[in-house]
Design an enzyme around this catalytic site. Structure first.
Site, PDB file in Angstrom:
ATOM      1  N   ALA A 129       1.089   5.795   1.260  1.00 60.36           N
ATOM      2  CA  ALA A 129       2.133   6.515   1.959  1.00 60.36           C
ATOM      3  C   ALA A 129       1.773   7.993   1.980  1.00 60.36           C
ATOM      4  O   ALA A 129       1.059   8.486   1.102  1.00 60.36           O
ATOM      5  CB  ALA A 129       3.472   6.302   1.265  1.00 60.36           C
ATOM      6  N   GLY A 167       0.947   2.371  -0.539  1.00 62.56           N
ATOM      7  CA  GLY A 167       1.637   1.765   0.592  1.00 62.56           C
ATOM      8  C   GLY A 167       0.710   0.959   1.486  1.00 62.56           C
ATOM      9  O   GLY A 167       1.145   0.005   2.132  1.00 62.56           O
ATOM     10  N   GLU A 207       0.462  -2.342  -0.146  1.00 61.70           N
ATOM     11  CA  GLU A 207       1.743  -3.019   0.043  1.00 61.70           C
ATOM     12  C   GLU A 207       1.905  -3.528   1.470  1.00 61.70           C
ATOM     13  O   GLU A 207       2.410  -4.634   1.689  1.00 61.70           O
ATOM     14  CB  GLU A 207       2.874  -2.059  -0.316  1.00 61.70           C
ATOM     15  CG  GLU A 207       2.932  -1.761  -1.811  1.00 61.70           C
ATOM     16  CD  GLU A 207       3.866  -0.616  -2.161  1.00 61.70           C
ATOM     17  OE1 GLU A 207       4.703  -0.788  -3.059  1.00 61.70           O
ATOM     18  OE2 GLU A 207       3.750   0.460  -1.537  1.00 61.70           O
ATOM     19  N   GLU A 263       0.212   4.828  -7.662  1.00 64.73           N
ATOM     20  CA  GLU A 263       1.401   5.681  -7.695  1.00 64.73           C
ATOM     21  C   GLU A 263       1.663   6.296  -9.069  1.00 64.73           C
ATOM     22  O   GLU A 263       2.240   7.381  -9.173  1.00 64.73           O
ATOM     23  CB  GLU A 263       2.630   4.873  -7.252  1.00 64.73           C
ATOM     24  CG  GLU A 263       2.660   4.503  -5.780  1.00 64.73           C
ATOM     25  CD  GLU A 263       1.954   3.194  -5.475  1.00 64.73           C
ATOM     26  OE1 GLU A 263       2.135   2.683  -4.348  1.00 64.73           O
ATOM     27  OE2 GLU A 263       1.233   2.667  -6.357  1.00 64.73           O
TER      28      GLU A 263
END
Length: 258
Positions: free
Chosen positions: A65, A109, A112, A132
Site C-alpha cells: 500500500a 498490500g 494481500e 508492515e
C-alpha cells in the site's frame, strides 16, 4: 472511466488488468484501487468475459500500500473512513474467477491483493512478504488471515513478525502459489489458463469457486453439505446435460452458460 493507474485490455474471453504505477513499484493508493474495483466490476458485468487476470510489471506486482497516502492519517481518519475496505475487497467479491500473475515483489498490500485472487501463478522472480511490522503497524487487508490459511500458523507468524520475504520456490512448497512459471511466459500462461476456464460452463465454474471458498469459512461437515447441494443443483443446468451427453457421444461440449 479513464484509468491512470492501471492498463486494461481484453484477450478473447479474458479481462486483463495490469497495475501501472511504475514510479512507485505499483504501490496501491486509493486512486489505483478505485480504478481496479471499477475495471473488475465492468468485467463482472460483461457477458463476453469469463475470467480475469491481474498482473503488474516484471519488477513488482505491487510493493505494498502507498505509505505516502497513509502517513498523515489519524486513528479516527482510518476508523471512520473504514480505510482500505471500500474498493479493496472487490477482488474477493468477484464471482468470476480472478487469477493473480505475480512477478517481482508482492509485499504488504500487494501480497494481500494476490491472496484475494482465486489462485496465484508466480514467476520465478516473485517474492512475497508482509513487512508492515517494520512500519509500526500490521497487515490490514487480510494478510494475517489469508496468509495463515494458506501457509499455516508458524510460517505466517514468522513472516508477519519478522518481515521475512518468501521466494517463489518456497511459496509453491508452502501452498501460497499454484505453480511457478518462467517470468517471460507468466502473463501468457495466466491468460491461457483463464481462457481455458472461460470456455467452461460459467454457472458451474461459479459454483465450484463458491464451494472451494466455503472450505475456508465453515466446518467440514457443513462444507460437504454445501458442496453436495451445489452438485445437486448442477443437474438443473442445460450445461450439465450437454456436458454429459458430449462425454457419452465422445465429442466436445458446447456450453451455453445456462
Amino acid at each position: 472511466m479513464a484509468y491512470e493507474n492501471i492498463l486494461v485490455e481484453t484477450r478473447g474471453p479474458v479481462g486483463l488488468i495490469r497495475l501501472n504505477r511504475p514510479q512507485a513499484l505499483n504501490a496501491l493508493n486509493p486512486d489505483l484501487m478505485s480504478e481496479l474495483a471499477d475495471a473488475l466490476d465492468r468485467f463482472e458485468k460483461d457477458d463476453a468475459i469469463g475470467a480475469m487476470v491481474i498482473t503488474g510489471s516484471d519488477k513488482a506486482f505491487a510493493a505494498g500500500a502507498d505509505i505516502m497516502a497513509m502517513q498523515s492519517k489519524s486513528y479516527m481518519d482510518v476508523f471512520l473512513g473504514d480505510f482500505i475496505t471500500k474498493d479493496w475487497e472487490q477482488v474477493a467479491r468477484c464471482r468470476k474467477p480472478v487469477i493473480a500473475a505475480v512477478a517481482g515483489y508482492a509485499l504488504g498490500g500487494g501480497c494481500e491483493l494476490a491472496m484475494m485472487c482465486d489462485f496465484i501463478l508466480a514467476a520465478d522472480t516473485a517474492k512475497f512478504g508482509q513487512p508492515e511490522i517494520n512500519l509500526g503497524t500490521i497487515p490490514g487487508s487480510g494478510g494475517t488471515q489469508r496468509l495463515t490459511r494458506f501457509v499455516g500458523k508458524s510460517k505466517a507468524m514468522e513472516m508477519c513478525l519478522t518481515a521475512r520475504m518468501m521466494d517463489a520456490a518456497e511459496a509453491e512448497r508452502a501452498g501460497l502459489v499454484s505453480r511457478i512459471v518462467p517470468r517471460d511466459q507468466l502473463v501468457e500462461e495466466a491468460v491461457k489458463v483463464a481462457t481455458q476456464i472461460a470456455g467452461l460452463s460459467r454457472p458451474t465454474v461459479m459454483m465450484a469457486k463458491e464451494a472451494v471458498n466455503r472450505a475456508y469459512e465453515t466446518s467440514l461437515a457443513e462444507g460437504v453439505r454445501f458442496e453436495r447441494r451445489l452438485f445437486h443443483s448442477t443437474f438443473a443446468l442445460d450445461d450439465q446435460k450437454e456436458g454429459m451427453s458430449a462425454f457419452a457421444a465422445k465429442r466436445k461440449p458446447n456450453f451455453k452458460n445456462r
